[in-house]
Design a protein around this motif. Sequence first.
Motif, short mmCIF file in Angstrom:
data_model
loop_
_atom_site.label_atom_id
_atom_site.label_comp_id
_atom_site.label_asym_id
_atom_site.label_seq_id
_atom_site.Cartn_x
_atom_site.Cartn_y
_atom_site.Cartn_z
N LYS A 1 51.28 59.89 -9.28
CA LYS A 1 50.28 60.94 -9.44
C LYS A 1 50.64 62.16 -8.59
O LYS A 1 50.54 63.30 -9.04
CB LYS A 1 48.90 60.41 -9.06
CG LYS A 1 47.78 61.35 -9.36
CD LYS A 1 46.43 60.71 -9.12
CE LYS A 1 45.32 61.66 -9.53
NZ LYS A 1 44.00 61.06 -9.38
N LYS B 1 51.63 65.80 -10.24
CA LYS B 1 50.40 66.58 -10.15
C LYS B 1 50.52 67.91 -10.90
O LYS B 1 49.58 68.35 -11.54
CB LYS B 1 50.03 66.83 -8.70
CG LYS B 1 48.67 67.47 -8.54
CD LYS B 1 48.19 67.36 -7.11
CE LYS B 1 46.83 67.96 -6.92
NZ LYS B 1 45.77 67.35 -7.70
N GLU C 1 49.31 67.91 -14.63
CA GLU C 1 47.95 67.51 -15.01
C GLU C 1 47.40 68.31 -16.19
O GLU C 1 46.82 67.75 -17.11
CB GLU C 1 47.00 67.60 -13.81
CG GLU C 1 47.14 66.43 -12.87
CD GLU C 1 46.15 66.50 -11.72
OE1 GLU C 1 45.14 67.22 -11.82
OE2 GLU C 1 46.41 65.82 -10.71
#
Length: 82
Positions: free
Chosen positions: A34, A38, A41
């Motif tokens: 993640k 990022k 996203e």
Amino acid sequence: NTVDIEDDLFWLRDDSRKNKNVLAHLKRENAYAKFKTKHLENLRKALYDEQLSHVQETDVSVPYKDGEFWYYSRTVEGLSYA
């Protein structure tokens, strides 16, 4: 001829989903992924929304009879299907 293959990740197999070491490792891996993605996203959300725009999430098929039973399929918006 037998070939032995060593699987360095076999320890991650946890069919019960209760092994604390495996769960902790996977949580760390997910957090790392993640963090490293990022910046993607917005793209991830856009692609997901685009895919959903082409799918009727809540749907029921026409029932059909097979022997003495009737069968149909149904999907409900918000639920996960594989």
